[in-house]
Each structure stands twice: as C-alpha cells, then as structure tokens.
Write a protein that holds these residues in place. Structure first.
Motif, PDB file in Angstrom:
ATOM      1  N   ARG A  80       0.826  -1.194   0.000  1.00 42.42           N
ATOM      2  CA  ARG A  80       0.000   0.000   0.000  1.00 42.42           C
ATOM      3  C   ARG A  80       0.866   1.251   0.000  1.00 42.42           C
ATOM      4  NH1 ARG A  80      -5.367  -1.482   1.265  1.00 42.42           N
ATOM      5  NH2 ARG A  80      -5.476  -3.713   1.663  1.00 42.42           N
ATOM      6  N   PRO A  81       0.511   2.221  -0.828  1.00 37.71           N
ATOM      7  CA  PRO A  81       1.286   3.469  -0.900  1.00 37.71           C
ATOM      8  C   PRO A  81       1.127   4.308   0.364  1.00 37.71           C
ATOM      9  CG  PRO A  81      -0.595   3.524  -2.399  1.00 37.71           C
ATOM     10  CD  PRO A  81      -0.591   2.173  -1.784  1.00 37.71           C
TER      11      PRO A  81
ATOM     12  N   THR B 288      -5.095   0.311  -1.789  1.00 36.19           N
ATOM     13  CA  THR B 288      -4.048  -0.297  -2.588  1.00 36.19           C
ATOM     14  C   THR B 288      -3.722   0.638  -3.744  1.00 36.19           C
ATOM     15  OG1 THR B 288      -5.621  -1.438  -4.028  1.00 36.19           O
ATOM     16  CG2 THR B 288      -4.912  -2.610  -2.037  1.00 36.19           C
ATOM     17  N   GLU B 289      -2.757   0.245  -4.560  1.00 32.67           N
ATOM     18  CA  GLU B 289      -2.369   1.096  -5.689  1.00 32.67           C
ATOM     19  C   GLU B 289      -3.532   1.326  -6.633  1.00 32.67           C
ATOM     20  OE1 GLU B 289       0.844   1.057  -9.385  1.00 32.67           O
ATOM     21  OE2 GLU B 289       1.303  -0.019  -7.531  1.00 32.67           O
ATOM     22  N   SER B 290      -4.270   0.260  -6.977  1.00 33.69           N
ATOM     23  CA  SER B 290      -5.399   0.417  -7.896  1.00 33.69           C
ATOM     24  C   SER B 290      -6.524   1.229  -7.249  1.00 33.69           C
ATOM     25  CB  SER B 290      -5.922  -0.957  -8.334  1.00 33.69           C
ATOM     26  OG  SER B 290      -6.341  -1.723  -7.219  1.00 33.69           O
TER      27      SER B 290
ATOM     28  N   THR C 236      -5.600   4.970  -7.342  1.00 32.58           N
ATOM     29  CA  THR C 236      -5.842   5.559  -8.664  1.00 32.58           C
ATOM     30  C   THR C 236      -7.326   5.842  -8.855  1.00 32.58           C
ATOM     31  OG1 THR C 236      -3.939   4.387  -9.594  1.00 32.58           O
ATOM     32  CG2 THR C 236      -5.579   5.196 -11.146  1.00 32.58           C
TER      33      THR C 236
ATOM     34  N   LEU D 117      -0.986  11.345  -1.631  1.00 32.02           N
ATOM     35  CA  LEU D 117       0.171  10.649  -1.079  1.00 32.02           C
ATOM     36  C   LEU D 117       0.954  11.548  -0.144  1.00 32.02           C
ATOM     37  CD1 LEU D 117       1.552   8.870  -4.272  1.00 32.02           C
ATOM     38  CD2 LEU D 117       0.310   7.809  -2.387  1.00 32.02           C
TER      39      LEU D 117
ATOM     40  N   ARG E 188       8.854   3.464  -6.293  1.00 27.80           N
ATOM     41  CA  ARG E 188       7.436   3.159  -6.511  1.00 27.80           C
ATOM     42  C   ARG E 188       6.549   4.324  -6.092  1.00 27.80           C
ATOM     43  NH1 ARG E 188       3.739   0.690  -2.866  1.00 27.80           N
ATOM     44  NH2 ARG E 188       1.909  -0.192  -3.915  1.00 27.80           N
ATOM     45  N   GLU E 189       6.871   4.940  -4.969  1.00 26.97           N
ATOM     46  CA  GLU E 189       6.057   6.060  -4.488  1.00 26.97           C
ATOM     47  C   GLU E 189       6.160   7.270  -5.409  1.00 26.97           C
ATOM     48  OE1 GLU E 189       7.456   6.506  -0.512  1.00 26.97           O
ATOM     49  OE2 GLU E 189       6.609   4.592   0.128  1.00 26.97           O
TER      50      GLU E 189
ATOM     51  N   LEU F  14       3.902   6.408  -8.328  1.00 32.67           N
ATOM     52  CA  LEU F  14       2.497   6.586  -7.975  1.00 32.67           C
ATOM     53  C   LEU F  14       2.113   8.061  -7.929  1.00 32.67           C
ATOM     54  CD1 LEU F  14       2.101   3.910  -5.152  1.00 32.67           C
ATOM     55  CD2 LEU F  14       1.155   3.817  -7.464  1.00 32.67           C
TER      56      LEU F  14
END
Length: 235
Positions: free
Chosen positions: A12-13, A62-64, A67, A81, A88-89, A92
């Motif tokens: 998870r971001p 989660t990432e999806s 978004t 964020l 990765r961050e 994102l």
C-alpha cells in the motif's frame, strides 16, 4: 494511527488521509458518493465504510484503489500521497503504471519492475535522465535509485579523510553545481572531520585513539546526508 495490513495483501502506498477527506469535502461529496464513483468508473467494489476508514487512517487504499480514488475526487494521485521516498512512491505520485513509465524511459517493463523491487540499476545515462524528468526526481533520489549514491559516499569519505582538493572534479561529475560550491562543501567536510578527530584525542587522560576512531566513523556514516544538507538547493 497505524494502518491495518495483513500478510499477502498488495503493498500500500503512503496515503495522506487528511488530504483525501479535505478533497472530498471540498467537492461536497459523502463517502457514499466516493464509493459509488469508484465502483461505477473503475469497477472496484468499495464501500462507504471503507472510504471512511481510509480517511480516518485506519486502513489505506491499494495502488489500484488509490488511482480510482483520485479519479473519483478529480485530483492527481500525488495529491493523496505523503512525501514519496521509494521509486514506486514517486511513480504513484506521477500517476503512472509500471508499463507506462518503462515505455517513457526506454526500458523493458520487467527490468523496470526489478528496479522498483530493489534491484540494481542497469540503465544508461539517457534512461537515468528520462527517469529523473518523468518523475521529477530530486538529485539525491536519482543518485540513490541509480546506485550512484554509494560512489558519491566513497568520494566524500576520501575527500574528508585525505586531500579534499583531489575530489572536486569527481564529485562535480555526479553533482551538477558550480566548482566553487563543491570546493566550499568538501573543504568544510574535511575540516569538520579533522576537528572531530582532534577533539576526541584531547579528551581525558588517555591517548583518545579509540574515541577518535569512533567519532570519525560516526561522522563518515552520516557524510552523505551532511553533504546534501550543506550543498543546499540544487539548480
């Protein structure tokens, strides 16, 4: 407040719960409206209770889901964020999928994903420049992601412990600032290192050799962070 996570869940971001609530309220939406927007536009089954849990910091998307939440709130993913720290961050925050970023920097997706998972950088200077431009990376982060921070740390250590003048040019190849600026910082690091060694040698009644060695190691362990702090804002 800690975020609930479980083994096997997607990574998870670093979610900014306060920003999510502020953006929702600015749009005059309820958690139910947000949950409906996510389901309708992205096909992700999210309940109003889940949206509320994100905003309270009890869990994180989660990432999806992140978004989709950004889409529902009419904002960029980066606005939801915290300060990015990992590659990765940063990706994102830019709102890019791994395949899209890999395409932009001219790298195959598998190679990029290995890098994001902690693998060693194997790209070219051109690809590194494209990565920095696409993700708007600060120089310290770019050097870290491409493995150049270890080289810089070695140069700084040598500059502090030997003749700093010999390392102005090599450091300048990694850090694009004026020669004078690099000279000033390297000279200061050298002087501070030598001062820390001399100070511990003068402590107490012994020769201070052990203490000076410990002080010197502590200084060198933090020399990279100290360098970036002293170099200031980069052009």
């Amino acid at each position: 407040m800690p975020v609930n996570t479980h083994a096997g869940e997607p990574r998870r971001p670093p979610f900014d719960a306060t920003a999510a609530r502020r953006l929702r309220e600015a749009l005059g939406m309820t958690p139910a409206h947000v949950a409906y927007g996510i389901r309708a536009a992205y096909g992700i089954p999210v309940s109003p209770a889940t949206v509320a849990s994100w905003e309270l910091g009890e869990s994180a998307p989660t990432e999806s889901e992140l978004t989709a939440l950004a889409g529902a709130l009419w904002c960029a993913p980066g606005e939801l964020l915290g300060a990015p720290g990992t590659l990765r961050e940063y990706r994102l925050a830019a709102g890019l999928a791994p395949d899209a970023l890999a395409l932009r920097i001219g790298m195959d997706q598998a190679g990029y994903e290995r890098l994001e998972a902690g693998g060693k950088w194997g790209g070219s200077e051109r690809q590194a420049a494209a990565l920095a431009e696409t993700l708007d990376l600060p120089l310290p982060a770019l050097l870290r992601f491409t493995g150049q921070d270890a080289k810089l740390s070695e140069l700084l250590t040598s500059a502090a412990t030997t003749r700093w003048q010999a390392y102005v040019r090599p450091v300048g190849k990694l850090v694009p600032v004026s020669k004078q600026r690099i000279q000033e910082v390297l000279q200061a690091l050298h002087a501070d290192y030598q001062a820390s060694m001399a100070a511990t040698l003068n402590w107490g009644g012994g020769d201070g050799t052990g203490e000076s060695g410990e002080a010197g190691r502590a200084f060198l362990d933090g020399i990279l962070a100290e360098f970036w702090a002293r170099i200031g804002d980069l052009p």
